[in-house]
Design a protein around this motif. Structure first.
Motif, PDB file in Angstrom:
ATOM      1  N   ALA A  12      16.886   9.961 -36.855  1.00 61.39           N
ATOM      2  CA  ALA A  12      16.438  11.292 -37.803  1.00 61.39           C
ATOM      3  C   ALA A  12      15.172  12.146 -36.897  1.00 61.39           C
ATOM      4  O   ALA A  12      14.594  11.395 -36.081  1.00 61.39           O
ATOM      5  N   HIS A  13      15.423  13.491 -37.376  1.00 64.78           N
ATOM      6  CA  HIS A  13      14.117  14.291 -36.750  1.00 64.78           C
ATOM      7  C   HIS A  13      13.519  14.773 -38.306  1.00 64.78           C
ATOM      8  O   HIS A  13      14.137  15.376 -39.120  1.00 64.78           O
ATOM      9  N   ASP A  34      16.816  19.657 -46.067  1.00 64.14           N
ATOM     10  CA  ASP A  34      17.310  18.124 -45.523  1.00 64.14           C
ATOM     11  C   ASP A  34      18.653  18.196 -44.841  1.00 64.14           C
ATOM     12  O   ASP A  34      19.570  19.119 -45.493  1.00 64.14           O
ATOM     13  N   SER A  81      18.737  12.475 -42.337  1.00 65.55           N
ATOM     14  CA  SER A  81      18.964  12.508 -40.790  1.00 65.55           C
ATOM     15  C   SER A  81      18.035  13.690 -40.258  1.00 65.55           C
ATOM     16  O   SER A  81      17.875  13.505 -38.977  1.00 65.55           O
ATOM     17  N   ARG A  82      17.775  14.421 -41.304  1.00 62.08           N
ATOM     18  CA  ARG A  82      16.715  15.776 -40.687  1.00 62.08           C
ATOM     19  C   ARG A  82      16.112  16.116 -41.975  1.00 62.08           C
ATOM     20  O   ARG A  82      16.840  16.359 -43.065  1.00 62.08           O
ATOM     21  N   GLU A 120      12.606  18.855 -42.933  1.00 61.80           N
ATOM     22  CA  GLU A 120      11.678  19.928 -42.377  1.00 61.80           C
ATOM     23  C   GLU A 120      11.162  20.458 -43.808  1.00 61.80           C
ATOM     24  O   GLU A 120      11.865  20.661 -45.000  1.00 61.80           O
TER      25      GLU A 120
END
Length: 150
Positions: free
Chosen positions: A41-42, A120, A132-133, A135
């Motif tokens: 994940a970022h 997301d 997985s992402r 912000e």
């Protein structure tokens, strides 16, 4: 009309979003690794002055920032959960209303409020849906301590 599978997926992702908030507010930060995020994940908390990076970077930041000595209480209220599922991946936009009680040296505790969106990406894994992402996108701030530049 949504299929039963897509309805199920959307509910599971919504539960995942709520699980994230529960773990943050109860300061069970290390549980995010297994319960919420994919291994790769970022996570980008940069807009609110936080870390940007992988899961290890994120957990290190959250464990150091969200201590009882600095933030005795917080709530992450998630609403307007918008999810689009495409087979084993999905995207989402989640509103977050976030009051934070902060210990401010030389004064009483100060409660301030953050309004933000989580943007997301989700992925179905063998352990269920995971982020997985993620912000953060700032919407507004109110009553932040003078030394915070949000």
């Amino acid at each position: 009309m949504l299929s039963q599978q897509e309805l199920s997926d959307r509910f599971e992702i919504q539960d995942l979003v709520f699980r994230y908030a529960e773990l943050i507010d109860t300061k069970q930060i290390d549980r995010l690794r297994d319960d919420v995020f994919t291994e790769d994940a970022h996570i980008d908390y940069g807009v609110m002055g936080g870390s940007v990076g992988d899961v290890d970077t994120t957990l290190e930041f959250l464990n150091s920032a969200l201590t009882d000595a600095l933030f005795p209480n917080s709530q992450h209220l998630n609403a307007n959960v918008q999810i689009k599922v495409d087979a084993d991946s999905a995207t989402g936009r989640v509103m977050c209303f976030n009051p934070m009680e902060m210990v401010v040296a030389g004064s009483d505790n100060q409660t301030y409020f953050l309004g933000l969106w989580y943007v997301d990406e989700y992925r179905r894994t063998t352990r269920g849906w995971r982020i997985s992402r993620r912000e953060e996108v700032k919407s507004w701030v109110f009553n932040t301590p003078d030394f915070m530049n949000l």
